[in-house]
Write a protein that holds these residues in place. Structure first.
Motif, PDB file in Angstrom:
ATOM      1  N   VAL A  74       0.842  -1.203   0.000  1.00  0.00           N
ATOM      2  CA  VAL A  74       0.000   0.000   0.000  1.00  0.00           C
ATOM      3  C   VAL A  74       0.873   1.247   0.000  1.00  0.00           C
ATOM      4  N   ALA A  75       1.910   1.260   0.817  1.00  0.00           N
ATOM      5  CA  ALA A  75       2.793   2.429   0.895  1.00  0.00           C
ATOM      6  C   ALA A  75       3.434   2.719  -0.458  1.00  0.00           C
ATOM      7  N   GLU A  76       3.944   1.698  -1.129  1.00  0.00           N
ATOM      8  CA  GLU A  76       4.602   1.903  -2.423  1.00  0.00           C
ATOM      9  C   GLU A  76       3.621   2.332  -3.503  1.00  0.00           C
ATOM     10  N   LEU A  77       2.454   1.690  -3.549  1.00  0.00           N
ATOM     11  CA  LEU A  77       1.479   2.050  -4.582  1.00  0.00           C
ATOM     12  C   LEU A  77       0.897   3.436  -4.336  1.00  0.00           C
ATOM     13  N   ALA A  78       0.700   3.803  -3.076  1.00  0.00           N
ATOM     14  CA  ALA A  78       0.217   5.153  -2.767  1.00  0.00           C
ATOM     15  C   ALA A  78       1.274   6.194  -3.115  1.00  0.00           C
ATOM     16  N   ALA A  79       2.537   5.898  -2.810  1.00  0.00           N
ATOM     17  CA  ALA A  79       3.618   6.826  -3.172  1.00  0.00           C
ATOM     18  C   ALA A  79       3.692   7.000  -4.682  1.00  0.00           C
ATOM     19  N   ASN A  80       3.523   5.913  -5.430  1.00  0.00           N
ATOM     20  CA  ASN A  80       3.517   6.018  -6.886  1.00  0.00           C
ATOM     21  C   ASN A  80       2.318   6.823  -7.374  1.00  0.00           C
ATOM     22  N   ALA A  81       1.174   6.663  -6.725  1.00  0.00           N
ATOM     23  CA  ALA A  81      -0.025   7.401  -7.133  1.00  0.00           C
ATOM     24  C   ALA A  81       0.168   8.906  -6.981  1.00  0.00           C
ATOM     25  N   ILE A  82       0.829   9.320  -5.906  1.00  0.00           N
ATOM     26  CA  ILE A  82       1.006  10.765  -5.712  1.00  0.00           C
ATOM     27  C   ILE A  82       2.200  11.305  -6.489  1.00  0.00           C
ATOM     28  N   THR A  83       3.138  10.439  -6.837  1.00  0.00           N
ATOM     29  CA  THR A  83       4.328  10.884  -7.572  1.00  0.00           C
ATOM     30  C   THR A  83       4.106  10.839  -9.083  1.00  0.00           C
ATOM     31  N   HIS A  84       3.595   9.722  -9.569  1.00  0.00           N
ATOM     32  CA  HIS A  84       3.482   9.521 -11.012  1.00  0.00           C
ATOM     33  C   HIS A  84       2.046   9.588 -11.520  1.00  0.00           C
ATOM     34  N   GLY A  85       1.073   9.454 -10.645  1.00  0.00           N
ATOM     35  CA  GLY A  85      -0.314   9.403 -11.085  1.00  0.00           C
ATOM     36  C   GLY A  85      -1.138  10.591 -10.645  1.00  0.00           C
ATOM     37  N   ARG A  86      -0.483  11.642 -10.280  1.00  0.00           N
ATOM     38  CA  ARG A  86      -1.178  12.798  -9.700  1.00  0.00           C
ATOM     39  C   ARG A  86      -1.637  13.782 -10.765  1.00  0.00           C
TER      40      ARG A  86
END
Length: 171
Positions: A74-86
């Protein structure tokens, strides 16, 4: 059947992501949890904390390797969501489902044009400050992938096998 420790043993080579999500292997034992969070560092931190809390409510203690693996995913996918999917002004969503065989994580973001790299077999340079997130997801998850749901969103999913959920209630 895998033991709980085997659930988090990294395969010799990380699995490549599947582009279409498989259906959950069994129906959820509880209603799936979902939360929408701001696309910020605070939102990503809350996603990690709330995932741990949800697992506790389902009877999966945070101290188990399975829970630790799910929280890391969850931590990695959430970090990717805010970094690359924002997309400015748009939130991301986290969904968790517990079945008798696995815990499924889905993170939905607002950038369908930015798909996860299929090149998770290639680790970044040792001095690189990024590029390890999907390697961690591939190591902790037994299956993972992504799909574009509509012109405005994509979701990245991961499943961590955990065996019968009944053993968590007895722990």
């Amino acid at each position: 059947m895998k033991s709980e420790i085997d659930c988090l043993t990294a395969p010799t080579e990380p699995a490549a992501p599947a582009q279409l999500p498989p259906q959950p292997p069994l129906p959820p034992l509880f209603p799936p949890a979902r939360i929408r969070l701001s696309s910020s560092r605070r939102g990503a931190r809350l996603a990690r904390l709330l995932a741990g809390q949800q697992l506790e409510e389902w009877g999966v203690p945070r101290t188990t390797p399975t829970a630790a693996g799910v929280v890391a995913v969850v931590a990695e996918l959430a970090a990717n969501a805010i970094t690359h999917g924002r997309t400015p002004g748009r939130d991301f969503e986290v969904r968790l489902a517990l079945t008798a065989a696995a815990i499924r994580v889905e993170v939905i973001d607002t950038r369908p044009d930015r798909a996860p790299s299929a090149a998770v077999h290639t680790p970044p340079a040792p001095d690189s400050t990024g590029g390890r997130g999907l390697l961690l997801v591939a190591a902790y998850a037994d299956r993972w992938g992504w799909a574009v749901r509509d012109p405005y969103t994509k979701f990245v999913w991961a499943e961590v096998d955990c065996g019968p959920a009944a053993r968590f209630a007895q722990a």
